[in-house]
Design an enzyme around this catalytic site. Structure first.
Site, PDB file in Angstrom:
ATOM      1  N   SER A  24       0.826  -1.210   0.000  1.00  9.48           N
ATOM      2  CA  SER A  24       0.000   0.000   0.000  1.00  9.48           C
ATOM      3  C   SER A  24       0.860   1.259   0.000  1.00  9.48           C
ATOM      4  O   SER A  24       0.340   2.374   0.014  1.00  9.48           O
ATOM      5  CB  SER A  24      -0.939   0.010   1.217  1.00  9.48           C
ATOM      6  N   ASN A 111      -2.513  -2.597  13.231  1.00 14.44           N
ATOM      7  CA  ASN A 111      -3.969  -2.415  13.158  1.00 14.44           C
ATOM      8  C   ASN A 111      -4.426  -1.147  13.874  1.00 14.44           C
ATOM      9  O   ASN A 111      -5.228  -0.378  13.340  1.00 14.44           O
ATOM     10  CB  ASN A 111      -4.688  -3.641  13.737  1.00 14.44           C
ATOM     11  N   THR A 156     -39.553  26.529 -10.388  1.00 16.83           N
ATOM     12  CA  THR A 156     -39.795  25.142  -9.994  1.00 16.83           C
ATOM     13  C   THR A 156     -39.923  24.397 -11.319  1.00 16.83           C
ATOM     14  O   THR A 156     -40.403  24.979 -12.309  1.00 16.83           O
ATOM     15  CB  THR A 156     -41.092  24.974  -9.163  1.00 16.83           C
ATOM     16  N   HIS A 157     -39.453  23.178 -11.351  1.00 21.60           N
ATOM     17  CA  HIS A 157     -39.418  22.400 -12.604  1.00 21.60           C
ATOM     18  C   HIS A 157     -38.624  23.121 -13.701  1.00 21.60           C
ATOM     19  O   HIS A 157     -38.867  22.885 -14.883  1.00 21.60           O
ATOM     20  CB  HIS A 157     -40.823  22.083 -13.127  1.00 21.60           C
ATOM     21  N   SER A 278     -12.829  27.279 -27.318  1.00 24.91           N
ATOM     22  CA  SER A 278     -12.922  26.117 -28.180  1.00 24.91           C
ATOM     23  C   SER A 278     -11.826  26.191 -29.226  1.00 24.91           C
ATOM     24  O   SER A 278     -11.490  27.267 -29.709  1.00 24.91           O
ATOM     25  CB  SER A 278     -14.292  26.080 -28.860  1.00 24.91           C
ATOM     26  N   LYS A 284     -16.508  30.787 -28.823  1.00 29.27           N
ATOM     27  CA  LYS A 284     -16.905  30.082 -27.609  1.00 29.27           C
ATOM     28  C   LYS A 284     -16.201  30.557 -26.354  1.00 29.27           C
ATOM     29  O   LYS A 284     -15.015  30.858 -26.355  1.00 29.27           O
ATOM     30  CB  LYS A 284     -16.619  28.591 -27.776  1.00 29.27           C
ATOM     31  N   ASN A 286     -16.528  28.735 -22.719  1.00 30.54           N
ATOM     32  CA  ASN A 286     -17.229  27.628 -22.071  1.00 30.54           C
ATOM     33  C   ASN A 286     -17.038  27.618 -20.555  1.00 30.54           C
ATOM     34  O   ASN A 286     -15.964  27.941 -20.063  1.00 30.54           O
ATOM     35  CB  ASN A 286     -16.730  26.303 -22.643  1.00 30.54           C
ATOM     36  N   GLU A 291     -18.651  22.895 -15.149  1.00 29.83           N
ATOM     37  CA  GLU A 291     -18.992  21.537 -15.588  1.00 29.83           C
ATOM     38  C   GLU A 291     -18.188  20.485 -14.827  1.00 29.83           C
ATOM     39  O   GLU A 291     -18.699  19.428 -14.449  1.00 29.83           O
ATOM     40  CB  GLU A 291     -18.726  21.404 -17.095  1.00 29.83           C
ATOM     41  N   TYR A 318      -9.950  -6.569  12.136  1.00 29.56           N
ATOM     42  CA  TYR A 318      -9.263  -6.111  10.924  1.00 29.56           C
ATOM     43  C   TYR A 318      -9.230  -7.207   9.871  1.00 29.56           C
ATOM     44  O   TYR A 318      -8.976  -8.372  10.164  1.00 29.56           O
ATOM     45  CB  TYR A 318      -7.826  -5.682  11.271  1.00 29.56           C
ATOM     46  N   GLN A 323      -7.409  -2.234   3.862  1.00 34.92           N
ATOM     47  CA  GLN A 323      -6.346  -1.441   3.247  1.00 34.92           C
ATOM     48  C   GLN A 323      -6.886  -0.650   2.043  1.00 34.92           C
ATOM     49  O   GLN A 323      -6.308   0.350   1.636  1.00 34.92           O
ATOM     50  CB  GLN A 323      -5.202  -2.367   2.820  1.00 34.92           C
ATOM     51  N   LYS A 326      -8.254   3.626   1.861  1.00 32.15           N
ATOM     52  CA  LYS A 326      -7.577   4.929   1.780  1.00 32.15           C
ATOM     53  C   LYS A 326      -7.724   5.641   0.446  1.00 32.15           C
ATOM     54  O   LYS A 326      -7.989   6.849   0.402  1.00 32.15           O
ATOM     55  CB  LYS A 326      -6.089   4.761   2.106  1.00 32.15           C
TER      56      LYS A 326
HETATM   57  N1  ARG Z   1      -1.206  -1.389   5.207  1.00 30.79           N
HETATM   58  C1  ARG Z   1      -2.194  -1.872   6.135  1.00 30.79           C
HETATM   59  C2  ARG Z   1      -3.503  -1.124   5.886  1.00 30.79           C
HETATM   60  O1  ARG Z   1      -3.475  -0.143   5.245  1.00 30.79           O
HETATM   61  C3  ARG Z   1      -1.756  -1.642   7.534  1.00 30.79           C
HETATM   62  C4  ARG Z   1      -2.358  -2.582   8.528  1.00 30.79           C
HETATM   63  C5  ARG Z   1      -1.837  -3.954   8.313  1.00 30.79           C
HETATM   64  N2  ARG Z   1      -2.278  -4.841   9.331  1.00 30.79           N
HETATM   65  C6  ARG Z   1      -2.168  -6.148   9.179  1.00 30.79           C
HETATM   66  N3  ARG Z   1      -2.605  -6.911  10.136  1.00 30.79           N
HETATM   67  N4  ARG Z   1      -1.706  -6.690   8.079  1.00 30.79           N
HETATM   68  O2  ARG Z   1      -4.546  -1.523   6.321  1.00 30.79           O
END
Ligand code: ARG
Length: 459
Positions: A24, A111, A156-157, A278, A284, A286, A291, A318, A323, A326
Protein backbone atom coordinates in the site's frame (compact mmCIF):
# COMPACT_ATOMS: atom_id res chain seq x y z
CA UNK A 1 14.50 -13.91 1.89
CA UNK A 2 11.72 -13.47 4.36
CA UNK A 3 10.36 -10.22 5.81
CA UNK A 4 12.25 -8.79 8.78
CA UNK A 5 9.07 -7.33 10.27
CA UNK A 6 6.99 -10.49 10.26
CA UNK A 7 9.00 -13.19 8.48
CA UNK A 8 10.16 -15.30 11.43
CA UNK A 9 7.95 -18.22 10.53
CA UNK A 10 8.45 -17.91 6.77
CA UNK A 11 11.01 -19.85 4.76
CA UNK A 12 10.42 -18.03 1.48
CA UNK A 13 9.69 -14.45 0.47
CA UNK A 14 6.56 -13.39 -1.36
CA UNK A 15 5.90 -13.85 -5.05
CA UNK A 16 6.24 -10.64 -7.04
CA UNK A 17 2.50 -10.61 -7.65
CA UNK A 18 1.87 -11.11 -3.94
CA UNK A 19 4.06 -8.12 -3.23
CA UNK A 20 2.27 -6.06 -5.84
CA UNK A 21 -1.22 -6.75 -4.51
CA UNK A 22 -0.12 -6.47 -0.89
CA UNK A 23 1.78 -3.21 -0.96
CA UNK A 24 0.00 0.00 0.00
CA UNK A 25 3.06 2.23 0.10
CA UNK A 26 2.16 3.68 -3.30
CA UNK A 27 -0.70 5.56 -1.67
CA UNK A 28 -0.39 5.34 2.11
CA UNK A 29 2.80 7.39 2.05
CA UNK A 30 0.37 10.26 2.35
CA UNK A 31 0.00 9.18 5.99
CA UNK A 32 3.70 9.71 6.77
CA UNK A 33 3.23 12.77 8.93
CA UNK A 34 0.41 11.23 10.97
CA UNK A 35 2.30 7.95 11.27
CA UNK A 36 5.36 9.65 12.66
CA UNK A 37 3.40 11.92 14.96
CA UNK A 38 1.57 8.88 16.32
CA UNK A 39 4.78 6.92 16.79
CA UNK A 40 6.44 9.81 18.59
CA UNK A 41 3.53 10.04 21.02
CA UNK A 42 3.56 6.26 21.47
CA UNK A 43 7.31 6.26 22.24
CA UNK A 44 6.94 9.07 24.77
CA UNK A 45 4.15 7.14 26.48
CA UNK A 46 6.19 3.90 26.52
CA UNK A 47 8.94 5.78 28.35
CA UNK A 48 6.58 7.59 30.73
CA UNK A 49 5.07 4.27 31.78
CA UNK A 50 8.50 2.61 32.14
CA UNK A 51 7.89 0.14 29.31
CA UNK A 52 11.01 1.34 27.46
CA UNK A 53 13.89 3.48 28.70
CA UNK A 54 13.92 7.24 28.40
CA UNK A 55 17.06 7.15 26.30
CA UNK A 56 15.55 4.67 23.85
CA UNK A 57 12.46 6.84 23.58
CA UNK A 58 14.60 9.90 22.94
CA UNK A 59 16.55 8.13 20.22
CA UNK A 60 13.29 6.92 18.63
CA UNK A 61 11.67 10.34 18.79
CA UNK A 62 14.71 12.10 17.35
CA UNK A 63 15.18 9.48 14.67
CA UNK A 64 11.54 9.76 13.63
CA UNK A 65 11.98 13.48 13.04
CA UNK A 66 14.89 12.70 10.74
CA UNK A 67 12.74 10.19 8.87
CA UNK A 68 10.00 12.78 8.52
CA UNK A 69 12.34 15.40 7.13
CA UNK A 70 13.74 12.83 4.69
CA UNK A 71 10.23 11.99 3.52
CA UNK A 72 9.19 15.61 3.26
CA UNK A 73 12.42 16.36 1.44
CA UNK A 74 11.12 14.04 -1.25
CA UNK A 75 14.07 11.69 -1.60
CA UNK A 76 12.94 8.88 0.67
CA UNK A 77 13.53 5.43 -0.82
CA UNK A 78 10.06 3.94 -0.32
CA UNK A 79 10.12 0.18 -0.71
CA UNK A 80 7.21 -1.96 -1.85
CA UNK A 81 8.82 -4.94 -0.15
CA UNK A 82 8.19 -3.09 3.12
CA UNK A 83 4.49 -2.97 2.17
CA UNK A 84 3.28 0.19 3.79
CA UNK A 85 4.17 3.51 5.35
CA UNK A 86 4.35 1.99 8.84
CA UNK A 87 7.06 -0.52 7.98
CA UNK A 88 8.91 1.85 5.68
CA UNK A 89 9.23 4.36 8.49
CA UNK A 90 10.25 1.76 11.06
CA UNK A 91 12.83 0.17 8.77
CA UNK A 92 14.41 3.53 8.05
CA UNK A 93 14.40 4.32 11.77
CA UNK A 94 16.31 1.11 12.35
CA UNK A 95 18.91 2.12 9.75
CA UNK A 96 19.28 5.44 11.54
CA UNK A 97 19.31 4.49 15.23
CA UNK A 98 19.76 0.74 15.33
CA UNK A 99 18.42 -1.48 18.09
CA UNK A 100 16.10 0.94 19.97
CA UNK A 101 13.99 1.17 16.81
CA UNK A 102 12.88 -2.39 17.48
CA UNK A 103 11.28 -1.32 20.77
CA UNK A 104 8.89 1.20 19.20
CA UNK A 105 6.33 -1.40 18.20
CA UNK A 106 5.90 -2.63 21.80
CA UNK A 107 2.22 -2.70 22.85
CA UNK A 108 1.14 -1.68 19.38
CA UNK A 109 0.03 -3.29 16.13
CA UNK A 110 -0.25 -1.98 12.62
CA UNK A 111 -3.97 -2.42 13.16
CA UNK A 112 -4.29 0.34 15.74
CA UNK A 113 -1.50 2.24 14.05
CA UNK A 114 -3.25 2.50 10.70
CA UNK A 115 -6.59 3.22 12.35
CA UNK A 116 -4.87 6.07 14.18
CA UNK A 117 -3.02 7.50 11.19
CA UNK A 118 -6.04 7.42 8.96
CA UNK A 119 -8.29 8.98 11.58
CA UNK A 120 -5.84 11.82 12.06
CA UNK A 121 -5.61 12.34 8.32
CA UNK A 122 -9.38 12.45 7.88
CA UNK A 123 -9.70 14.73 10.88
CA UNK A 124 -7.25 17.19 9.32
CA UNK A 125 -9.29 17.08 6.11
CA UNK A 126 -12.41 18.01 8.05
CA UNK A 127 -10.57 21.10 9.25
CA UNK A 128 -9.21 21.98 5.81
CA UNK A 129 -12.64 21.54 4.23
CA UNK A 130 -14.17 23.73 6.89
CA UNK A 131 -11.85 26.53 5.86
CA UNK A 132 -12.60 25.97 2.20
CA UNK A 133 -16.34 26.06 2.91
CA UNK A 134 -15.99 29.30 4.86
CA UNK A 135 -14.21 30.86 1.88
CA UNK A 136 -17.08 29.80 -0.38
CA UNK A 137 -19.66 31.12 2.09
CA UNK A 138 -17.91 34.48 2.11
CA UNK A 139 -17.90 34.63 -1.69
CA UNK A 140 -21.62 33.80 -1.80
CA UNK A 141 -22.36 36.38 0.85
CA UNK A 142 -20.51 39.05 -1.14
CA UNK A 143 -22.66 38.18 -4.16
CA UNK A 144 -25.79 38.35 -2.01
CA UNK A 145 -24.78 41.78 -0.76
CA UNK A 146 -23.94 43.11 -4.22
CA UNK A 147 -27.40 42.26 -5.58
CA UNK A 148 -29.57 41.92 -2.50
CA UNK A 149 -32.76 43.18 -4.13
CA UNK A 150 -32.07 42.43 -7.79
CA UNK A 151 -35.10 40.59 -9.07
CA UNK A 152 -34.74 37.29 -10.89
CA UNK A 153 -37.11 34.47 -11.73
CA UNK A 154 -37.52 31.78 -9.11
CA UNK A 155 -38.05 28.38 -10.71
CA UNK A 156 -39.80 25.14 -9.99
CA UNK A 157 -39.42 22.40 -12.60
CA UNK A 158 -37.07 24.93 -14.23
CA UNK A 159 -40.26 26.77 -15.25
CA UNK A 160 -40.80 30.36 -14.16
CA UNK A 161 -42.54 30.25 -10.79
CA UNK A 162 -42.39 33.52 -8.86
CA UNK A 163 -39.96 36.42 -8.77
CA UNK A 164 -37.25 36.16 -6.13
CA UNK A 165 -34.16 38.21 -5.41
CA UNK A 166 -30.58 37.43 -6.35
CA UNK A 167 -29.62 37.92 -2.71
CA UNK A 168 -32.18 35.36 -1.63
CA UNK A 169 -30.95 32.84 -4.19
CA UNK A 170 -27.32 33.26 -3.13
CA UNK A 171 -28.32 32.86 0.51
CA UNK A 172 -30.06 29.58 -0.30
CA UNK A 173 -26.60 28.20 -1.09
CA UNK A 174 -25.18 29.83 2.01
CA UNK A 175 -27.66 27.77 4.03
CA UNK A 176 -26.67 24.56 2.22
CA UNK A 177 -22.93 24.98 2.49
CA UNK A 178 -23.27 26.03 6.11
CA UNK A 179 -25.06 22.75 6.83
CA UNK A 180 -22.24 20.96 5.05
CA UNK A 181 -19.79 22.62 7.42
CA UNK A 182 -21.86 21.41 10.34
CA UNK A 183 -21.84 17.86 8.97
CA UNK A 184 -18.03 17.78 8.81
CA UNK A 185 -17.81 19.31 12.28
CA UNK A 186 -20.23 16.73 13.62
CA UNK A 187 -18.36 13.83 12.01
CA UNK A 188 -15.13 15.24 13.39
CA UNK A 189 -16.50 15.22 16.92
CA UNK A 190 -17.50 11.59 16.67
CA UNK A 191 -14.22 10.47 15.09
CA UNK A 192 -12.08 12.22 17.65
CA UNK A 193 -11.33 9.23 19.89
CA UNK A 194 -7.93 7.59 19.73
CA UNK A 195 -7.68 3.93 18.69
CA UNK A 196 -4.01 3.80 19.68
CA UNK A 197 -3.43 1.14 22.34
CA UNK A 198 -6.10 -1.22 21.02
CA UNK A 199 -3.03 -3.04 19.69
CA UNK A 200 -3.87 -5.92 17.34
CA UNK A 201 -7.48 -6.19 18.53
CA UNK A 202 -7.67 -7.18 22.21
CA UNK A 203 -5.67 -4.48 23.98
CA UNK A 204 -2.31 -5.21 25.56
CA UNK A 205 -0.81 -6.63 28.73
CA UNK A 206 1.68 -3.75 28.93
CA UNK A 207 0.74 -0.97 31.39
CA UNK A 208 0.16 1.62 28.66
CA UNK A 209 -1.46 5.02 29.16
CA UNK A 210 -3.98 5.51 26.39
CA UNK A 211 -5.19 8.77 27.88
CA UNK A 212 -1.72 10.20 27.49
CA UNK A 213 -1.32 9.36 23.81
CA UNK A 214 -4.88 10.43 23.09
CA UNK A 215 -4.22 13.82 24.62
CA UNK A 216 -0.85 14.24 22.94
CA UNK A 217 -2.48 13.63 19.56
CA UNK A 218 -5.38 16.01 20.08
CA UNK A 219 -8.09 13.44 20.75
CA UNK A 220 -10.89 13.84 23.26
CA UNK A 221 -9.92 10.50 24.78
CA UNK A 222 -9.21 6.87 23.93
CA UNK A 223 -11.85 4.71 22.27
CA UNK A 224 -13.59 2.39 24.71
CA UNK A 225 -13.54 -0.93 22.87
CA UNK A 226 -10.37 -2.32 21.33
CA UNK A 227 -12.20 -4.51 18.81
CA UNK A 228 -14.23 -1.58 17.58
CA UNK A 229 -11.15 0.64 17.55
CA UNK A 230 -9.33 -1.44 14.93
CA UNK A 231 -12.43 -2.52 12.97
CA UNK A 232 -14.21 0.82 12.68
CA UNK A 233 -14.09 2.84 9.50
CA UNK A 234 -17.28 4.78 10.22
CA UNK A 235 -15.22 7.92 10.51
CA UNK A 236 -14.09 7.62 6.90
CA UNK A 237 -17.60 6.76 5.75
CA UNK A 238 -19.11 9.72 7.57
CA UNK A 239 -16.48 11.90 5.99
CA UNK A 240 -17.36 10.55 2.55
CA UNK A 241 -21.08 10.95 3.20
CA UNK A 242 -20.57 14.58 4.19
CA UNK A 243 -18.29 15.03 1.20
CA UNK A 244 -20.93 13.51 -1.10
CA UNK A 245 -23.62 15.88 0.13
CA UNK A 246 -21.30 18.85 -0.28
CA UNK A 247 -20.38 17.67 -3.77
CA UNK A 248 -24.07 17.28 -4.58
CA UNK A 249 -24.69 20.88 -3.51
CA UNK A 250 -21.74 22.05 -5.59
CA UNK A 251 -23.10 20.09 -8.52
CA UNK A 252 -26.50 21.75 -8.32
CA UNK A 253 -24.99 25.21 -8.15
CA UNK A 254 -22.58 24.39 -10.96
CA UNK A 255 -25.52 23.27 -13.09
CA UNK A 256 -27.24 26.60 -12.46
CA UNK A 257 -24.09 28.46 -13.48
CA UNK A 258 -23.86 26.45 -16.68
CA UNK A 259 -27.45 27.34 -17.51
CA UNK A 260 -27.19 30.94 -16.32
CA UNK A 261 -24.05 31.66 -18.34
CA UNK A 262 -25.62 30.47 -21.61
CA UNK A 263 -26.53 33.02 -24.28
CA UNK A 264 -30.19 32.06 -23.80
CA UNK A 265 -30.17 33.07 -20.12
CA UNK A 266 -27.30 35.56 -19.70
CA UNK A 267 -28.03 35.74 -15.96
CA UNK A 268 -24.32 35.74 -15.16
CA UNK A 269 -21.05 36.42 -16.90
CA UNK A 270 -18.27 34.13 -15.78
CA UNK A 271 -14.81 35.61 -15.74
CA UNK A 272 -12.22 34.71 -18.35
CA UNK A 273 -10.15 33.28 -15.53
CA UNK A 274 -12.70 30.53 -14.98
CA UNK A 275 -13.70 29.84 -18.57
CA UNK A 276 -12.11 28.16 -21.57
CA UNK A 277 -12.31 28.50 -25.31
CA UNK A 278 -12.92 26.12 -28.18
CA UNK A 279 -10.21 25.01 -30.56
CA UNK A 280 -12.61 25.17 -33.52
CA UNK A 281 -15.36 27.66 -32.65
CA UNK A 282 -13.73 31.06 -32.14
CA UNK A 283 -16.76 32.61 -30.44
CA UNK A 284 -16.90 30.08 -27.61
CA UNK A 285 -16.45 30.79 -23.95
CA UNK A 286 -17.23 27.63 -22.07
CA UNK A 287 -18.02 27.17 -18.37
CA UNK A 288 -15.62 24.23 -18.01
CA UNK A 289 -14.89 24.84 -14.35
CA UNK A 290 -18.59 24.69 -13.53
CA UNK A 291 -18.99 21.54 -15.59
CA UNK A 292 -16.08 19.81 -13.88
CA UNK A 293 -17.42 20.81 -10.48
CA UNK A 294 -20.80 19.43 -11.55
CA UNK A 295 -19.09 16.14 -12.36
CA UNK A 296 -17.01 15.71 -9.19
CA UNK A 297 -19.99 14.22 -7.37
CA UNK A 298 -19.40 11.16 -9.56
CA UNK A 299 -16.06 10.24 -8.07
CA UNK A 300 -16.89 11.48 -4.58
CA UNK A 301 -20.13 9.54 -4.26
CA UNK A 302 -18.32 6.68 -6.01
CA UNK A 303 -15.73 6.72 -3.22
CA UNK A 304 -18.47 6.66 -0.62
CA UNK A 305 -20.09 3.65 -2.24
CA UNK A 306 -16.73 1.94 -2.81
CA UNK A 307 -15.76 2.09 0.85
CA UNK A 308 -19.21 1.16 2.10
CA UNK A 309 -19.06 -1.87 -0.16
CA UNK A 310 -15.58 -2.81 1.06
CA UNK A 311 -16.72 -2.62 4.69
CA UNK A 312 -20.05 -4.40 4.43
CA UNK A 313 -19.88 -7.99 5.51
CA UNK A 314 -16.39 -7.80 7.04
CA UNK A 315 -16.26 -9.83 10.23
CA UNK A 316 -14.62 -8.16 13.23
CA UNK A 317 -11.94 -7.06 13.46
CA UNK A 318 -9.26 -6.11 10.92
CA UNK A 319 -9.19 -7.69 7.49
CA UNK A 320 -6.78 -6.74 4.76
CA UNK A 321 -9.78 -5.58 2.76
CA UNK A 322 -9.57 -2.50 4.90
CA UNK A 323 -6.35 -1.44 3.25
CA UNK A 324 -8.65 -0.47 0.37
CA UNK A 325 -10.13 2.26 2.55
CA UNK A 326 -7.58 4.93 1.78
CA UNK A 327 -7.51 5.59 -1.95
CA UNK A 328 -11.20 6.48 -2.24
CA UNK A 329 -10.91 8.85 0.70
CA UNK A 330 -7.75 10.48 -0.62
CA UNK A 331 -9.28 10.91 -4.04
CA UNK A 332 -12.59 12.23 -2.73
CA UNK A 333 -10.87 14.70 -0.40
CA UNK A 334 -8.63 15.99 -3.20
CA UNK A 335 -11.54 16.29 -5.61
CA UNK A 336 -13.70 18.14 -3.10
CA UNK A 337 -10.96 20.56 -2.11
CA UNK A 338 -10.33 21.40 -5.74
CA UNK A 339 -14.01 21.74 -6.54
CA UNK A 340 -14.56 24.07 -3.59
CA UNK A 341 -11.59 26.21 -4.55
CA UNK A 342 -12.80 26.42 -8.14
CA UNK A 343 -16.35 27.29 -7.09
CA UNK A 344 -15.09 29.94 -4.68
CA UNK A 345 -12.97 31.49 -7.41
CA UNK A 346 -15.78 31.38 -9.92
CA UNK A 347 -18.36 32.90 -7.56
CA UNK A 348 -15.93 35.62 -6.53
CA UNK A 349 -15.28 36.53 -10.16
CA UNK A 350 -18.70 36.26 -11.73
CA UNK A 351 -20.95 39.19 -12.57
CA UNK A 352 -24.71 38.95 -12.28
CA UNK A 353 -26.49 40.78 -15.09
CA UNK A 354 -29.17 42.76 -13.33
CA UNK A 355 -31.01 43.69 -16.52
CA UNK A 356 -31.22 40.16 -17.86
CA UNK A 357 -32.32 38.87 -14.47
CA UNK A 358 -35.11 41.41 -14.24
CA UNK A 359 -36.31 40.88 -17.81
CA UNK A 360 -36.49 37.15 -17.23
CA UNK A 361 -38.27 37.68 -13.93
CA UNK A 362 -40.94 39.80 -15.60
CA UNK A 363 -41.72 37.23 -18.29
CA UNK A 364 -43.57 33.96 -18.07
CA UNK A 365 -46.51 35.34 -16.03
CA UNK A 366 -44.32 35.25 -12.93
CA UNK A 367 -46.72 37.45 -10.92
CA UNK A 368 -49.79 35.28 -11.52
CA UNK A 369 -49.77 34.18 -7.88
CA UNK A 370 -49.75 37.84 -6.82
CA UNK A 371 -52.82 38.42 -8.97
CA UNK A 372 -54.62 35.47 -7.43
CA UNK A 373 -53.67 36.67 -3.94
CA UNK A 374 -55.05 40.14 -4.84
CA UNK A 375 -58.38 38.59 -5.83
CA UNK A 376 -58.50 36.87 -2.43
CA UNK A 377 -57.39 39.88 -0.42
CA UNK A 378 -59.33 42.65 -2.19
CA UNK A 379 -62.39 40.89 -3.60
CA UNK A 380 -62.65 38.25 -0.87
CA UNK A 381 -62.73 35.33 -3.33
CA UNK A 382 -61.84 31.82 -2.14
CA UNK A 383 -58.26 31.03 -3.25
CA UNK A 384 -59.36 28.16 -5.49
CA UNK A 385 -61.70 30.46 -7.42
CA UNK A 386 -59.06 33.19 -7.59
CA UNK A 387 -56.62 30.58 -8.94
CA UNK A 388 -59.07 29.63 -11.68
CA UNK A 389 -59.81 33.23 -12.71
CA UNK A 390 -56.10 34.02 -12.81
CA UNK A 391 -55.54 30.97 -14.97
CA UNK A 392 -58.07 32.35 -17.44
CA UNK A 393 -56.32 35.73 -17.39
CA UNK A 394 -53.02 33.98 -18.14
CA UNK A 395 -54.65 32.15 -21.03
CA UNK A 396 -56.01 35.46 -22.31
CA UNK A 397 -52.60 37.14 -22.11
CA UNK A 398 -50.99 34.14 -23.78
CA UNK A 399 -53.54 34.35 -26.62
CA UNK A 400 -52.78 38.06 -27.02
CA UNK A 401 -49.07 37.41 -26.90
CA UNK A 402 -48.49 39.70 -23.95
CA UNK A 403 -47.77 39.47 -20.22
CA UNK A 404 -50.23 39.98 -17.36
CA UNK A 405 -49.48 43.68 -16.69
CA UNK A 406 -50.04 44.38 -20.41
CA UNK A 407 -53.72 43.37 -20.29
CA UNK A 408 -56.05 46.37 -20.25
CA UNK A 409 -58.50 46.80 -17.38
CA UNK A 410 -61.28 46.08 -19.83
CA UNK A 411 -59.70 42.79 -20.81
CA UNK A 412 -59.30 41.95 -17.12
CA UNK A 413 -62.93 42.79 -16.43
CA UNK A 414 -64.03 40.50 -19.25
CA UNK A 415 -62.82 37.63 -17.07
CA UNK A 416 -63.98 39.06 -13.72
CA UNK A 417 -65.76 42.39 -13.51
CA UNK A 418 -64.77 43.05 -9.90
CA UNK A 419 -61.19 43.69 -10.91
CA UNK A 420 -60.05 47.31 -10.44
CA UNK A 421 -57.11 49.46 -11.41
CA UNK A 422 -55.26 48.70 -8.17
CA UNK A 423 -54.56 45.18 -9.39
CA UNK A 424 -51.70 46.56 -11.46
CA UNK A 425 -49.86 47.50 -8.27
CA UNK A 426 -49.21 43.86 -7.49
CA UNK A 427 -48.21 42.83 -10.99
CA UNK A 428 -44.70 44.27 -11.04
CA UNK A 429 -41.85 41.99 -10.04
CA UNK A 430 -40.61 44.55 -7.52
CA UNK A 431 -43.98 44.64 -5.76
CA UNK A 432 -44.09 40.87 -5.87
CA UNK A 433 -40.79 40.30 -4.06
CA UNK A 434 -41.36 43.21 -1.67
CA UNK A 435 -44.62 41.62 -0.56
CA UNK A 436 -43.07 38.31 0.46
CA UNK A 437 -42.09 39.42 3.92
CA UNK A 438 -42.85 36.19 5.78
CA UNK A 439 -39.89 34.91 7.79
CA UNK A 440 -37.46 33.29 5.38
CA UNK A 441 -39.19 34.97 2.44
CA UNK A 442 -37.60 36.70 -0.52
CA UNK A 443 -38.52 40.32 0.38
CA UNK A 444 -35.39 42.48 0.38
CA UNK A 445 -36.10 43.53 3.96
CA UNK A 446 -35.94 39.87 5.05
CA UNK A 447 -32.92 39.13 2.87
CA UNK A 448 -31.03 42.05 4.43
CA UNK A 449 -31.69 40.62 7.88
CA UNK A 450 -30.34 37.25 6.79
CA UNK A 451 -27.26 38.81 5.26
CA UNK A 452 -26.59 40.61 8.52
CA UNK A 453 -27.02 37.38 10.46
CA UNK A 454 -24.58 35.50 8.22
CA UNK A 455 -22.06 38.31 8.25
CA UNK A 456 -22.04 38.20 12.00
CA UNK A 457 -21.74 34.43 12.01
CA UNK A 458 -18.82 34.41 9.58
CA UNK A 459 -17.00 37.36 11.11
N1 ARG B 1 -1.21 -1.39 5.21
C1 ARG B 1 -2.19 -1.87 6.13
C2 ARG B 1 -3.50 -1.12 5.89
O1 ARG B 1 -3.47 -0.14 5.24
C3 ARG B 1 -1.76 -1.64 7.53
C4 ARG B 1 -2.36 -2.58 8.53
C5 ARG B 1 -1.84 -3.95 8.31
N2 ARG B 1 -2.28 -4.84 9.33
C6 ARG B 1 -2.17 -6.15 9.18
N3 ARG B 1 -2.60 -6.91 10.14
N4 ARG B 1 -1.71 -6.69 8.08
O2 ARG B 1 -4.55 -1.52 6.32
Amino acid sequence: TSNRMWGGRFAAGPDAIMEAINASIGFDQRLAREDIEGSRAHAAMLAATGIISGSDADAIREGLLTVLSEIEGGDFPFSAALEDIHMNVEARLRDLIGEPAGRLHTARSRNDQVALDFRMWVRAQCDALDEALVALLRALLAQAEAGTDWVMPGFTHLQTAQPVTWGHHMLAYVEMFARDRARFADARKRMNLSPLGAAALAGTSFPIDRQMTAEALGFDGPSANSLDAVADRDFALEFLAAASITAMHLSRFAEELVIWSSAQFRFVTLSDRFSTGSSIMPQKKNPDAAELIRAKIGRILGANIALMTVMKGLPLTYSKDMQEDKEPVFDAADALMLALAAMTGMVGDMTANQGALRAAAASGFSTATDLADWLVRVLGLPFREAHHITGRLVALAEAKGCDLPDLTLEQMKSIHDGITESVYDVLTVEASVASRTSYGGTAPVRVREQIARWKEQLA
